[in-house]
Motif scaffolding. Structure first.
Motif, PDB file in Angstrom:
ATOM      1  N   MET A  55       0.825  -1.199   0.000  1.00 12.65           N
ATOM      2  CA  MET A  55       0.000   0.000   0.000  1.00 12.65           C
ATOM      3  C   MET A  55       0.865   1.257   0.000  1.00 12.65           C
ATOM      4  N   CYS A  56       2.035   1.180   0.605  1.00 17.71           N
ATOM      5  CA  CYS A  56       2.985   2.289   0.565  1.00 17.71           C
ATOM      6  C   CYS A  56       3.429   2.540  -0.876  1.00 17.71           C
ATOM      7  N   TYR A  57       3.687   1.481  -1.609  1.00 15.41           N
ATOM      8  CA  TYR A  57       4.064   1.619  -3.018  1.00 15.41           C
ATOM      9  C   TYR A  57       2.922   2.228  -3.822  1.00 15.41           C
ATOM     10  N   VAL A  58       1.700   1.743  -3.603  1.00 15.92           N
ATOM     11  CA  VAL A  58       0.534   2.273  -4.317  1.00 15.92           C
ATOM     12  C   VAL A  58       0.397   3.772  -4.065  1.00 15.92           C
ATOM     13  N   THR A  59       0.601   4.186  -2.823  1.00 17.40           N
ATOM     14  CA  THR A  59       0.373   5.569  -2.435  1.00 17.40           C
ATOM     15  C   THR A  59       1.454   6.510  -2.946  1.00 17.40           C
ATOM     16  N   PHE A  60       2.704   6.090  -2.875  1.00 15.84           N
ATOM     17  CA  PHE A  60       3.811   6.994  -3.192  1.00 15.84           C
ATOM     18  C   PHE A  60       4.277   6.919  -4.646  1.00 15.84           C
ATOM     19  N   SER A  61       3.888   5.884  -5.383  1.00 15.60           N
ATOM     20  CA  SER A  61       4.403   5.729  -6.751  1.00 15.60           C
ATOM     21  C   SER A  61       3.523   6.389  -7.796  1.00 15.60           C
ATOM     22  N   TYR A  62       2.264   6.641  -7.463  1.00 21.55           N
ATOM     23  CA  TYR A  62       1.333   7.121  -8.488  1.00 21.55           C
ATOM     24  C   TYR A  62       1.786   8.472  -9.043  1.00 21.55           C
ATOM     25  N   GLY A  63       1.779   8.576 -10.371  1.00 23.90           N
ATOM     26  CA  GLY A  63       2.100   9.829 -11.023  1.00 23.90           C
ATOM     27  C   GLY A  63       3.577  10.090 -11.197  1.00 23.90           C
TER      28      GLY A  63
ATOM     29  N   SER B 131       7.658   8.807 -12.362  1.00 16.72           N
ATOM     30  CA  SER B 131       8.303   8.127 -13.479  1.00 16.72           C
ATOM     31  C   SER B 131       8.528   6.650 -13.161  1.00 16.72           C
ATOM     32  N   LYS B 132       8.808   5.890 -14.232  1.00 11.54           N
ATOM     33  CA  LYS B 132       9.093   4.469 -14.050  1.00 11.54           C
ATOM     34  C   LYS B 132      10.350   4.262 -13.222  1.00 11.54           C
ATOM     35  N   ALA B 133      11.343   5.138 -13.418  1.00 10.84           N
ATOM     36  CA  ALA B 133      12.587   5.027 -12.649  1.00 10.84           C
ATOM     37  C   ALA B 133      12.323   5.250 -11.157  1.00 10.84           C
ATOM     38  N   TYR B 134      11.518   6.265 -10.864  1.00  7.92           N
ATOM     39  CA  TYR B 134      11.174   6.536  -9.458  1.00  7.92           C
ATOM     40  C   TYR B 134      10.418   5.346  -8.860  1.00  7.92           C
ATOM     41  N   SER B 135       9.429   4.840  -9.588  1.00  9.15           N
ATOM     42  CA  SER B 135       8.629   3.724  -9.083  1.00  9.15           C
ATOM     43  C   SER B 135       9.480   2.483  -8.862  1.00  9.15           C
ATOM     44  N   THR B 136      10.422   2.252  -9.764  1.00 14.48           N
ATOM     45  CA  THR B 136      11.314   1.100  -9.614  1.00 14.48           C
ATOM     46  C   THR B 136      12.196   1.248  -8.378  1.00 14.48           C
ATOM     47  N   ALA B 137      12.737   2.462  -8.194  1.00 12.02           N
ATOM     48  CA  ALA B 137      13.571   2.707  -7.015  1.00 12.02           C
ATOM     49  C   ALA B 137      12.769   2.572  -5.733  1.00 12.02           C
ATOM     50  N   LEU B 138      11.530   3.069  -5.748  1.00 13.02           N
ATOM     51  CA  LEU B 138      10.663   2.947  -4.577  1.00 13.02           C
ATOM     52  C   LEU B 138      10.370   1.480  -4.273  1.00 13.02           C
ATOM     53  N   ALA B 139      10.060   0.715  -5.319  1.00 14.99           N
ATOM     54  CA  ALA B 139       9.783  -0.713  -5.130  1.00 14.99           C
ATOM     55  C   ALA B 139      10.997  -1.423  -4.543  1.00 14.99           C
ATOM     56  N   GLY B 140      12.175  -1.104  -5.075  1.00 22.72           N
ATOM     57  CA  GLY B 140      13.378  -1.725  -4.540  1.00 22.72           C
ATOM     58  C   GLY B 140      13.623  -1.365  -3.085  1.00 22.72           C
ATOM     59  N   SER B 141      13.363  -0.105  -2.733  1.00 21.85           N
ATOM     60  CA  SER B 141      13.541   0.330  -1.344  1.00 21.85           C
ATOM     61  C   SER B 141      12.581  -0.392  -0.408  1.00 21.85           C
ATOM     62  N   LEU B 142      11.328  -0.526  -0.836  1.00 16.71           N
ATOM     63  CA  LEU B 142      10.328  -1.182   0.011  1.00 16.71           C
ATOM     64  C   LEU B 142      10.610  -2.678   0.147  1.00 16.71           C
ATOM     65  N   VAL B 143      11.080  -3.292  -0.933  1.00 19.00           N
ATOM     66  CA  VAL B 143      11.469  -4.709  -0.840  1.00 19.00           C
ATOM     67  C   VAL B 143      12.632  -4.864   0.138  1.00 19.00           C
ATOM     68  N   SER B 144      13.583  -3.929   0.087  1.00 14.44           N
ATOM     69  CA  SER B 144      14.714  -3.980   1.019  1.00 14.44           C
ATOM     70  C   SER B 144      14.245  -3.811   2.461  1.00 14.44           C
ATOM     71  N   ILE B 145      13.307  -2.892   2.667  1.00 16.01           N
ATOM     72  CA  ILE B 145      12.748  -2.712   4.014  1.00 16.01           C
ATOM     73  C   ILE B 145      12.061  -3.988   4.490  1.00 16.01           C
ATOM     74  N   ALA B 146      11.260  -4.597   3.610  1.00 13.01           N
ATOM     75  CA  ALA B 146      10.542  -5.815   3.984  1.00 13.01           C
ATOM     76  C   ALA B 146      11.515  -6.942   4.327  1.00 13.01           C
ATOM     77  N   ILE B 147      12.564  -7.091   3.520  1.00 11.65           N
ATOM     78  CA  ILE B 147      13.555  -8.136   3.793  1.00 11.65           C
ATOM     79  C   ILE B 147      14.292  -7.846   5.087  1.00 11.65           C
ATOM     80  N   GLY B 148      14.680  -6.567   5.285  1.00 13.55           N
ATOM     81  CA  GLY B 148      15.383  -6.195   6.508  1.00 13.55           C
ATOM     82  C   GLY B 148      14.549  -6.432   7.749  1.00 13.55           C
TER      83      GLY B 148
END
Length: 323
Positions: free
Chosen positions: A114-122, A124-141
């Motif tokens: 839901m964090c990705y849904v909220t912060f990625s909308y609107g 760029s693809k690069a921003y969304s990809t970086a956000l997804a990677g950050s959230l995956v890292s947080i989840a793994i950590g």
């Protein structure tokens, strides 16, 4: 007062705790409901079966998404919501540590989604990809550190922080992008319905958006109030467990189950979380300038809201779904 009232009803005595099918307990936390008193197949029977609400609402949400053409990310969100309910069901049925991880970590993963849904909308693809990677890292950590620490307080704190961040971000997005006086001229120009500067059309859309905001400001506090009410009961269940157990035994079965506060936590937070995802779906359609195509279907406070596509009349006068 509730205990005194329920004590007047016919009841049977609580049986003693016993060894169960999944004994011994290996989870790092054990809740206030006594273990295996009702059946050897469920360690905490009320805490187990109150999770059926998650499964029902998840199915309702997925059906709503597929029937009315909502973004696939919300299907994934409801699948995550379903996994939270299934994990909690298994956790309370067995009180095993692996089931505890399925329950608690799915809460983190779904909130990250839901964090990705909220912060990625609107963005760029690069921003969304970086956000997804950050959230995956947080989840793994969080997963690795929680497994190392095995302290439920850590999980509860991370979940609360993520939830608060996403909630207030969605409030900000809702107000800035829907309330007419906050909409920038650039954003209005991006909406093809406003091109041409038609004053009457803009006034109609402003009135529509204000109506939507009033509906959202009814639904959001309702869901939040239910969620926080569940959190209060969760806290009371932890702090006054000995009192709740004494009262339940004074009342007897089945009425004592009404005082299983953690079961109420499941019902209330499950409902509040469902409201939250539905709000996100509706907000997404508004950000896509589809306010005229979708509406909130919420007949009364005893029902669960859904976001449905408006039906349009065809040339023969019959109704059909808009494309």
């Amino acid at each position: 007062m509730a205990a005194q009232l329920l004590s007047w009803f016919p009841s049977i005595q609580y049986p003693p705790e016993q060894e169960g099918r999944w004994s011994p307990v290996t989870s790092t936390i054990n809740w206030c409901e006594e273990d295996y008193y009702a059946t050897i197949y469920s360690a905490e029977i009320v805490n187990t079966f109150t999770n059926v609400l998650f499964m029902y609402l998840a199915a309702k949400g997925i059906h709503n998404c597929l029937t009315h053409g909502h973004d696939n990310v919300f299907v994934v969100a409801f699948v995550g919501y379903l996994l939270v309910g299934c994990g909690s069901f298994l956790f309370h049925a067995t009180l095993k540590y692996p089931m505890q991880l399925i329950d608690e970590l799915n809460m983190i993963y779904t909130t990250c989604l839901m964090c990705y849904v909220t912060f990625s909308y609107g963005h760029s693809k690069a921003y969304s990809t970086a956000l997804a990677g950050s959230l995956v890292s947080i989840a793994i950590g969080v997963t690795l550190y929680y497994h190392y620490l095995q302290d439920p307080t850590f999980h509860q704190t991370v979940y609360a922080i993520l939830t608060i961040i996403v909630f207030f971000r969605q409030l900000w997005v809702m107000e800035v992008n829907i309330r007419p006086r906050f909409q920038s001229q650039a954003r209005k120009r991006a909406n093809p319905r406003l091109q041409g500067g038609l004053q009457l059309a803009q006034e109609r859309e402003d009135a529509r958006d204000l109506k939507i905001l009033r509906q959202m400001w009814t639904m959001v506090p309702t869901g939040l109030g239910i969620f926080l009410g569940g959190f209060l009961l969760w806290h009371l269940d932890r702090e006054y467990c000995s009192d709740f157990r004494r009262w339940r035994r004074q009342i007897g079965l089945p009425w004592g189950m009404v005082l299983e506060a953690h079961g109420w936590w499941h019902l209330m937070t499950g409902t509040g979380a469902y409201f939250y995802i539905i709000w996100g779906m509706w907000l997404r359609q508004c950000l896509n300038f589809k306010q005229d195509e979708y509406r909130l279907d919420w007949p009364n406070f005893a029902s669960m809201p859904v976001i449905v596509r408006e039906r349009k009349a065809d040339t023969n006068g019959s109704a059909k779904k808009g494309n």
